[in-house]
Enzyme design. Sequence first.
Site, short mmCIF file in Angstrom:
data_model
loop_
_atom_site.label_atom_id
_atom_site.label_comp_id
_atom_site.label_asym_id
_atom_site.label_seq_id
_atom_site.Cartn_x
_atom_site.Cartn_y
_atom_site.Cartn_z
N LYS A 40 0.84 -1.22 0.00
CA LYS A 40 0.00 0.00 0.00
C LYS A 40 0.86 1.25 0.00
CE LYS A 40 -1.76 -1.04 3.75
NZ LYS A 40 -2.12 -1.60 4.93
N ARG A 75 -10.46 0.79 8.33
CA ARG A 75 -10.08 -0.59 8.65
C ARG A 75 -11.25 -1.39 9.22
NH1 ARG A 75 -4.20 0.12 8.57
NH2 ARG A 75 -3.24 -1.14 10.12
N ARG A 112 10.85 -7.34 6.34
CA ARG A 112 10.91 -5.87 6.24
C ARG A 112 11.88 -5.27 7.25
NH1 ARG A 112 4.84 -3.54 5.56
NH2 ARG A 112 4.60 -3.99 7.75
N ARG A 170 10.10 -3.03 12.27
CA ARG A 170 9.02 -2.33 12.96
C ARG A 170 8.63 -3.13 14.18
NH1 ARG A 170 4.25 -0.60 8.89
NH2 ARG A 170 3.02 -1.52 10.56
N ARG A 197 -2.73 -9.07 13.42
CA ARG A 197 -3.12 -8.12 12.38
C ARG A 197 -3.83 -8.82 11.23
NH1 ARG A 197 2.64 -6.07 11.96
NH2 ARG A 197 2.12 -5.06 10.02
P1 AMP Z 1 -0.12 0.43 9.41
O1 AMP Z 1 1.14 1.18 9.20
O2 AMP Z 1 -1.22 0.88 8.47
O3 AMP Z 1 0.08 -1.06 9.39
O4 AMP Z 1 -0.66 0.80 10.87
C1 AMP Z 1 0.10 0.51 12.02
C2 AMP Z 1 -0.80 0.44 13.24
O5 AMP Z 1 -1.46 1.71 13.44
C3 AMP Z 1 -1.93 -0.56 13.16
O6 AMP Z 1 -1.51 -1.87 13.50
C4 AMP Z 1 -2.90 0.03 14.18
O7 AMP Z 1 -2.48 -0.21 15.51
C5 AMP Z 1 -2.77 1.52 13.92
N1 AMP Z 1 -3.72 1.95 12.86
C6 AMP Z 1 -3.40 2.45 11.64
N2 AMP Z 1 -4.51 2.74 10.94
C7 AMP Z 1 -5.56 2.40 11.73
C8 AMP Z 1 -6.98 2.44 11.58
N3 AMP Z 1 -7.57 2.88 10.45
N4 AMP Z 1 -7.75 1.99 12.61
C9 AMP Z 1 -7.19 1.55 13.76
N5 AMP Z 1 -5.88 1.47 13.96
C10 AMP Z 1 -5.05 1.89 12.97
#
Ligand code: AMP
Length: 214
Positions: free
Chosen positions: A14, A89, A123, A156, A167
């Site tokens: 993404k 999400r 990663r 990360r 996740r």
């Molecule tokens: P990502 O980089 O998109 O994988 O986001 C990392 C973390 O941020 C996720 O595992 C969640 O803890 C939080 N997060 C990001 N976007 C959302 C969302 N739309 N709703 C809830 N938590 C989010």
Amino acid sequence: MRKYVIMGVQGSGKGTQGTMLARDFDLVQIAVGDIFRWHVQNHSKLGAQVRRVMASGELVGDDLVEAVVRQRLNEHDWNYGFIVDGFPRNANQAEFFLESYDIDGVIHLDLPDDEVRRRVLARRSCSRCGMDYNLIAQSPKVEGRCDACGAELISREDDTEEALASRLRDYHEKTNPVLDIFRRKEFVFTVDARGEKADVQQEIRKQLGLPESQ
Ligand code: AMP
């Protein structure tokens, strides 16, 4: 004005694909996870609220997420449009989004779970300059060190087997229903994310009716 959402499981590309689109079409890229990570790294009050949830791979509460998205989109610094990554999400967030904003298309990057696991656990990023690596396709010249600045490469905090399992579970339970909500509006474009970066990008552009290269 072009307004897109890019969705897909972690590791589906993404961020990479969103960046390529944003660069060539002058879109503002809004990555909710990056906004949260910035707050964690900078020890803000919001960072303290989300740090633990993020590290465990769980989702942050809808109120906090919606406030962050609303605030970011209200900045209106997007002249040609935006691409939102990592949001919505779950069904609640999707309803909130559709009530408040029009969107032109949802790009859905499709990737099987075993490929997700392979990619995500490989990663790495530089602890100093933030450059991204992948030990499968893009490994550094010197093991564990950044090619650009020589600093240590790190994973990360949520790229562990345990957090990834959580996740993936969340994604399938909560994020697939979001796609169904968007599909009712008929603007979901599903793209196979297993290919090379450039091929996936061309396929996205083809499906969105955008010129192949700018
Ligand atoms: P990502 O980089 O998109 O994988 O986001 C990392 C973390 O941020 C996720 O595992 C969640 O803890 C939080 N997060 C990001 N976007 C959302 C969302 N739309 N709703 C809830 N938590 C989010």
